[in-house]
Design a protein around this motif. Sequence first.
Motif, PDB file in Angstrom:
ATOM      1  N   UNK A 196       0.833  -1.214   0.000  1.00  0.00           N
ATOM      2  CA  UNK A 196       0.000   0.000   0.000  1.00  0.00           C
ATOM      3  C   UNK A 196       0.860   1.252   0.000  1.00  0.00           C
ATOM      4  N   UNK A 197       2.023   1.186   0.636  1.00  0.00           N
ATOM      5  CA  UNK A 197       2.925   2.331   0.702  1.00  0.00           C
ATOM      6  C   UNK A 197       3.755   2.482  -0.574  1.00  0.00           C
ATOM      7  N   UNK A 198       3.612   1.533  -1.494  1.00  0.00           N
ATOM      8  CA  UNK A 198       4.346   1.606  -2.749  1.00  0.00           C
ATOM      9  C   UNK A 198       5.785   1.159  -2.657  1.00  0.00           C
ATOM     10  N   UNK A 199       6.133   0.426  -1.593  1.00  0.00           N
ATOM     11  CA  UNK A 199       7.518  -0.001  -1.405  1.00  0.00           C
ATOM     12  C   UNK A 199       7.791  -1.404  -1.937  1.00  0.00           C
ATOM     13  N   UNK A 200       6.740  -2.229  -2.095  1.00  0.00           N
ATOM     14  CA  UNK A 200       6.924  -3.614  -2.511  1.00  0.00           C
ATOM     15  C   UNK A 200       5.731  -4.044  -3.339  1.00  0.00           C
ATOM     16  N   UNK A 201       5.999  -4.840  -4.385  1.00  0.00           N
ATOM     17  CA  UNK A 201       4.916  -5.414  -5.182  1.00  0.00           C
ATOM     18  C   UNK A 201       5.210  -6.892  -5.389  1.00  0.00           C
ATOM     19  N   UNK A 202       4.226  -7.715  -5.118  1.00  0.00           N
ATOM     20  CA  UNK A 202       4.413  -9.151  -5.313  1.00  0.00           C
ATOM     21  C   UNK A 202       3.779  -9.926  -4.194  1.00  0.00           C
ATOM     22  N   UNK A 203       3.834 -11.262  -4.298  1.00  0.00           N
ATOM     23  CA  UNK A 203       3.258 -12.096  -3.247  1.00  0.00           C
ATOM     24  C   UNK A 203       4.041 -11.960  -1.943  1.00  0.00           C
ATOM     25  N   UNK A 204       3.314 -12.058  -0.822  1.00  0.00           N
ATOM     26  CA  UNK A 204       3.919 -11.851   0.497  1.00  0.00           C
ATOM     27  C   UNK A 204       4.707 -13.061   0.992  1.00  0.00           C
ATOM     28  N   UNK A 205       4.657 -14.156   0.259  1.00  0.00           N
ATOM     29  CA  UNK A 205       5.269 -15.371   0.799  1.00  0.00           C
ATOM     30  C   UNK A 205       6.209 -16.049  -0.201  1.00  0.00           C
ATOM     31  N   UNK A 206       6.804 -15.282  -1.073  1.00  0.00           N
ATOM     32  CA  UNK A 206       7.671 -15.896  -2.069  1.00  0.00           C
ATOM     33  C   UNK A 206       9.088 -15.377  -2.001  1.00  0.00           C
ATOM     34  N   UNK A 207       9.927 -15.823  -2.943  1.00  0.00           N
ATOM     35  CA  UNK A 207      11.328 -15.395  -2.964  1.00  0.00           C
ATOM     36  C   UNK A 207      11.475 -13.882  -3.140  1.00  0.00           C
ATOM     37  N   UNK A 208      10.559 -13.256  -3.886  1.00  0.00           N
ATOM     38  CA  UNK A 208      10.651 -11.798  -4.070  1.00  0.00           C
ATOM     39  C   UNK A 208      10.467 -11.078  -2.734  1.00  0.00           C
ATOM     40  N   UNK A 209       9.528 -11.560  -1.923  1.00  0.00           N
ATOM     41  CA  UNK A 209       9.305 -10.952  -0.601  1.00  0.00           C
ATOM     42  C   UNK A 209      10.533 -11.139   0.281  1.00  0.00           C
TER      43      UNK A 209
END
Length: 119
Positions: free
Chosen positions: A86-99
């Motif tokens: 929501x703050x625009x700091x992260x995009x993607x699934x919350x439980x994957x390698x990107x997170x």
Amino acid sequence: MRISRPHWQALLSELESARRQRHLVTYRALLERLQLPAPAMQTLAAALEHLAALDAQAERPLRSALVISQSASRLPRTGFFECVARLGRFAGPADGPAAASWHAGEVARVFEFIYPEIS
């Protein structure tokens, strides 16, 4: 959920101590140290989201990234990733390698940043 001023100061102090020691802290450990009134977890989550918003607004690394789950993932709870999205700091699934990768980078930035004293 509102957090009292003494609890807010204690939260900031705990996170600053963790930052200086380059440690992560679990939600459970924070709950035990802060002795928040019930519903403690919701109050803590709301306070951490508020802090994330303040840090994002000031274009600082997010101190709330230092708070992680005791689960095997060693990542913050899903709500943290929803908040930072929501703050625009992260995009993607919350439980994957990107997170996990984003979180590791954010923690490194928090460890390197010197936060101003908040009164």
